[in-house]
Design a protein around this motif. Structure first.
Motif, short mmCIF file in Angstrom:
data_model
loop_
_atom_site.label_atom_id
_atom_site.label_comp_id
_atom_site.label_asym_id
_atom_site.label_seq_id
_atom_site.Cartn_x
_atom_site.Cartn_y
_atom_site.Cartn_z
N ASP A 159 0.86 -1.18 0.00
CA ASP A 159 0.00 0.00 0.00
C ASP A 159 0.89 1.24 0.00
OD1 ASP A 159 -1.73 2.15 0.52
OD2 ASP A 159 -3.10 0.88 1.67
N SER A 160 1.09 1.79 -1.18
CA SER A 160 1.98 2.95 -1.31
C SER A 160 1.21 4.26 -1.22
CB SER A 160 2.72 2.89 -2.65
OG SER A 160 1.79 2.84 -3.73
N ILE A 161 -0.12 4.18 -0.99
CA ILE A 161 -0.95 5.38 -0.87
C ILE A 161 -1.10 5.79 0.59
CG2 ILE A 161 -3.25 6.34 -1.29
CD1 ILE A 161 -3.46 4.52 -3.70
N ASP A 162 -1.21 4.81 1.47
CA ASP A 162 -1.36 5.11 2.89
C ASP A 162 -0.20 5.97 3.38
OD1 ASP A 162 -3.09 3.82 5.38
OD2 ASP A 162 -1.07 4.44 5.96
N ALA A 163 -0.50 6.93 4.24
CA ALA A 163 0.52 7.88 4.69
C ALA A 163 1.66 7.19 5.44
CB ALA A 163 -0.13 8.94 5.59
N ILE A 164 1.39 6.05 6.06
CA ILE A 164 2.43 5.37 6.83
C ILE A 164 3.51 4.79 5.93
CG2 ILE A 164 2.89 3.42 8.40
CD1 ILE A 164 0.16 3.90 9.64
N THR A 165 3.14 4.34 4.74
CA THR A 165 4.10 3.70 3.84
C THR A 165 4.30 4.47 2.53
OG1 THR A 165 2.22 2.27 3.23
CG2 THR A 165 3.90 1.33 4.67
N GLN A 166 3.72 5.63 2.43
CA GLN A 166 3.84 6.43 1.21
C GLN A 166 5.31 6.79 0.94
OE1 GLN A 166 2.00 10.38 1.27
NE2 GLN A 166 0.99 9.86 -0.67
N ASN A 167 5.71 6.65 -0.32
CA ASN A 167 7.08 6.99 -0.77
C ASN A 167 8.16 6.12 -0.15
OD1 ASN A 167 6.11 9.14 -2.38
ND2 ASN A 167 6.08 10.50 -0.60
N ILE A 168 7.79 4.97 0.36
CA ILE A 168 8.77 4.02 0.88
C ILE A 168 8.81 2.80 -0.04
CG2 ILE A 168 9.32 2.42 2.77
CD1 ILE A 168 8.34 4.47 4.72
N ARG A 169 10.00 2.44 -0.46
CA ARG A 169 10.16 1.31 -1.36
C ARG A 169 10.37 0.01 -0.59
NH1 ARG A 169 14.29 3.76 -6.02
NH2 ARG A 169 12.91 5.49 -6.71
N ASP A 170 10.27 -1.10 -1.30
CA ASP A 170 10.55 -2.39 -0.69
C ASP A 170 11.97 -2.38 -0.11
OD1 ASP A 170 8.13 -2.96 -1.83
OD2 ASP A 170 8.93 -4.30 -3.37
N PHE A 171 12.18 -3.13 0.95
CA PHE A 171 13.49 -3.14 1.60
C PHE A 171 13.76 -4.51 2.20
CE2 PHE A 171 10.30 -1.74 4.62
CZ PHE A 171 10.60 -2.42 5.79
N THR A 172 14.99 -4.73 2.60
CA THR A 172 15.41 -6.01 3.16
C THR A 172 15.89 -5.81 4.60
OG1 THR A 172 16.07 -6.86 0.99
CG2 THR A 172 17.01 -7.95 2.92
N VAL A 173 15.47 -6.70 5.48
CA VAL A 173 16.01 -6.73 6.84
C VAL A 173 16.89 -7.97 6.97
CG1 VAL A 173 14.28 -5.34 8.02
CG2 VAL A 173 13.81 -7.74 7.59
N LYS A 174 17.98 -7.83 7.71
CA LYS A 174 18.99 -8.89 7.73
C LYS A 174 19.26 -9.40 9.15
CE LYS A 174 21.31 -7.13 3.59
NZ LYS A 174 22.59 -6.68 2.99
N ASN A 175 19.57 -10.70 9.21
CA ASN A 175 19.96 -11.36 10.45
C ASN A 175 18.97 -11.07 11.57
OD1 ASN A 175 21.67 -13.02 11.97
ND2 ASN A 175 22.75 -11.25 12.82
#
Length: 286
Positions: A159-175
């Motif tokens: 959901d790239s429209i919601d203000a919480i996640t707007q303008n945030i791209r996919d990302f990776t978390v490690k370990n």
């Protein structure tokens, strides 16, 4: 001609500045908000969590009250004045006498139903009351296992429209841990992850007597499963925001993780001041 261009430029600049200012004023804010931060339990660095987030919350203008147990939930006067409760208290391996009791849950429940927000991450919110289904329903999900132990995984923003996640791209978390959870189908899911690793499939390698209670992949082939990671929901008038990321505090060194968490706090703190959003969209009707 140059004069008119200049006037036009000034009008455009003024209009943009005014729109930006209005947008800023309409954005959720922690300024002046009353926050209760509750930490405890034996896992997930509870005291260190408070040490990390409380200064950040206060820097945004919030008034933060910190407690190392659930007794504050019985303080009706303080709870009624609170805009947001942040909880970092994992239930697992915690002595029974230190767990949330029914009276404390009732105090928490009344506050949230009345508009107080409730937020947290990982086991501090999503594995904080294993015995009370009412609590689990309130949060919108419950931890079941972290297959594969410490692993790397990709978080996909859906959901790239919601203000919480707007303008945030996919990302990776490690370990870190990737949570497998039981989920309320009416939460508004903002991000998901997929269980990809072949190592999750152990059923052909383990004898029944070797099965640990966390090895859910023995009974259920989970490779390819898509699991909600970040969501929001309502409980009465109260706003709930949750992220399953955060087994290690170093997970918050990832820009997207910290940014989303803080945006979620801001959104959850507004339950008493903004109209309720219509966020229920059952996937089974699609």
């Amino acid at each position: 001609m140059n004069y008119y261009k200049f006037i036009f430029f000034l009008l455009v600049t003024f209009t943009f500045s005014l729109s930006f200012s209005q947008a800023q004023s309409n954005s959720p804010s922690l300024k002046g908000k009353n926050i209760i931060f509750v930490y405890g339990g034996s896992l997930h660095s509870p005291k260190e969590s408070a040490d990390l987030f409380v200064p950040i919350l206060e820097a945004e203008g919030a008034k933060v009250h910190v407690f190392d147990n659930f007794s504050v939930y019985e303080d009706q006067k303080l709870m009624s004045k609170t805009d947001l409760i942040i909880q970092a208290f994992t239930d697992a391996f915690t002595p029974v006498e230190n767990r949330m009791n029914n009276k404390q849950f009732k105090g928490l429940q009344i506050a949230i139903l009345s508009g107080t927000g409730f937020s947290g991450w990982h086991g501090g919110l999503g594995d904080s009351n294993r015995v009370d289904q009412r609590y689990q329903f309130m949060v919108g999900g419950q931890f079941v296992a972290h297959p594969g132990g410490m692993t790397n995984y990709k978080v996909k923003i859906i959901d790239s429209i919601d203000a919480i996640t707007q303008n945030i791209r996919d990302f990776t978390v490690k370990n870190t841990e990737q949570y497998y959870m039981l989920i309320d189908p009416n939460i508004k899911v903002l991000a998901v992850s997929e269980f990809k690793n072949e190592t999750y499939q152990k059923s052909d390698k383990l004898k029944l007597e070797q099965i640990n209670y966390l090895d859910i992949d023995v009974e259920n082939d989970i490779k390819g499963s898509i699991m909600p990671v970040i969501w929001k929901k309502y409980y009465g008038k109260g706003r709930i925001f949750y992220s399953s990321i955060g087994h290690n505090l170093s997970d918050f060194d990832t820009y997207e993780v910290m940014n989303i968490q803080m945006r979620g706090f801001r959104w959850a703190s507004e339950g008493k001041y903004r109209e309720k959003e219509n966020i229920i969209s059952p996937i089974f009707n699609q």
